[in-house]
Write an enzyme that holds these catalytic residues in place. Sequence first.
Site: not given
Ligand code: NAD
Length: 473
Positions: A173, A246, A280, A377
């Site tokens: 997803k 992650e 990230c 962040e």
């Molecule tokens: P997000 O957590 O808002 O969304 C990530 C995904 O989760 C999306 O597909 C979203 O639709 C889904 N989602 C949202 N609520 C959910 C739920 N309750 N259950 C299941 N899925 C759900 O994150 P974002 O804004 O898309 O990405 C940015 C964040 O990701 C930043 O904090 C960044 O640091 C982190 N990130 C971490 C890494 C790593 O490797 N550690 C890599 C890239 C990004």
Amino acid sequence: MRHFSTVLNGSIISDGSILSVVNPATSEIFATYNQGRSEHVDLAVEAADEAFKTWKALPDTERVEKINALASLLESNMPELIQLVTQETGKPINGLNGVGSIMEVGASIAWTQYTGTLSLSNDLLEDSDAAHVEVVRQPLGVVASITPWNWPLMIAIWHVIPALRAGNTVVIKPSPLTPISTLRFVELANTILPPGVLNVVVGEGDVGQALTSHPKVSKIVFTGSTATGKHIMQSASSSLKRLTLELGGNDAGIVLPDADVDNIIEKLFTAAFHNNGQTCACLKRLYVHESIYDKVCQLLAERAKSVKVGNGLEEDIELGPLQNELQFNKVKQLVEQAVQDGARVLAGGQPIEGVGYFYQPTVLADVTNGMSIVDEEQFGPVLPIIKFSNVDQAIELANDSPYGLGASIWSSDVNQAQQIAQLIESGSVWINDHGAIQPNAPFGGLKQSGLGVEFGEYGLHEYVSLKTVKVCK
Ligand code: NAD
């Protein structure tokens, strides 16, 4: 307008509202897709569960052949995928010092190829007159992959390829903000993989919730924010699903007094600003010794003022827009708050007028831990620079965070930097660079930056269970 298909159980699903995806550089719609619902999640998981029976039974060599074929397929579709990644994320084609869509697609291919070379053999513990004891690695079942918007294709590959290689099937997803490169990848992959082995459903958090709480999902691999990671951990608890999380990061860099300032500025700048800070493991707060603080601040500010910001489809653009309105507003608000709290703006500090979510590359001095721009962040083109007077204080300030993804030490004395690296609370520490990931080294977070690791055999082993088989003689 091109419509991108949802492939589920090897077939195109065309029910569900048609939603559009906007290019954040132009605010124009460039593609459409079908919105998924919880019924699609059920169909996808059922299909993946059925396909698991035959996919897991294939000899590993056959799965490796498919992985290699996927790498070739990505390679032959590289120009299209590069274009799509830039359109949906705003990331420039080339980008700051080569960090752009070409790199994203190139890394997707490289990681796929490398995963095909890994060993997944069993371990023989004992073969004696008394017993034959073997540890067998077995796939887990259906893997749910949930991905964010910042590196959509590369992170999809990081999830899907090791899961498939180990004999699992996958339902992915992607973020509804950037689903297009993933939809295209899944469509292409389904020309090679048997039906049901790789399925996609696009939707918001409710669809993610339906997927991560589905009783037939055995493992979740999630990349995204720490807040969502905590929700997912709760969803996983109902049937004790395995987890790789992650999550967010607030990576610190420490510049020691003996650092070769002129030589490290470009690397520091790229570490903080590539992909507009939306990575990230970007450098998100920089601690600089007082003896070189003014010089580092001045050089980074000069570089920020010279950066070419614009539509990533145009040549020579180094930074694009922020990917979405929420993130744009967050960055704007964090900078305004920092200025109110006493930060000195050395470069940028304002949105760029006009179409698209553009924000000036911003360098802030006279900031401290305790200010939201340092503690949170920012995930945007803003670097706060903090002054320190001794190394112990710098280590303490760097560790003063709920996050622990990456960190860096910048020094001419590599031995001292290696000693400091031992004291830093993060999953990776880079010396004289930052965010320098590679496919054979484990990558993951400590503290609230995550659980488990990705990449190499370390990451591959998160997609199998261990079974001890003992023959008593
Ligand atoms: P997000 O957590 O808002 O969304 C990530 C995904 O989760 C999306 O597909 C979203 O639709 C889904 N989602 C949202 N609520 C959910 C739920 N309750 N259950 C299941 N899925 C759900 O994150 P974002 O804004 O898309 O990405 C940015 C964040 O990701 C930043 O904090 C960044 O640091 C982190 N990130 C971490 C890494 C790593 O490797 N550690 C890599 C890239 C990004």
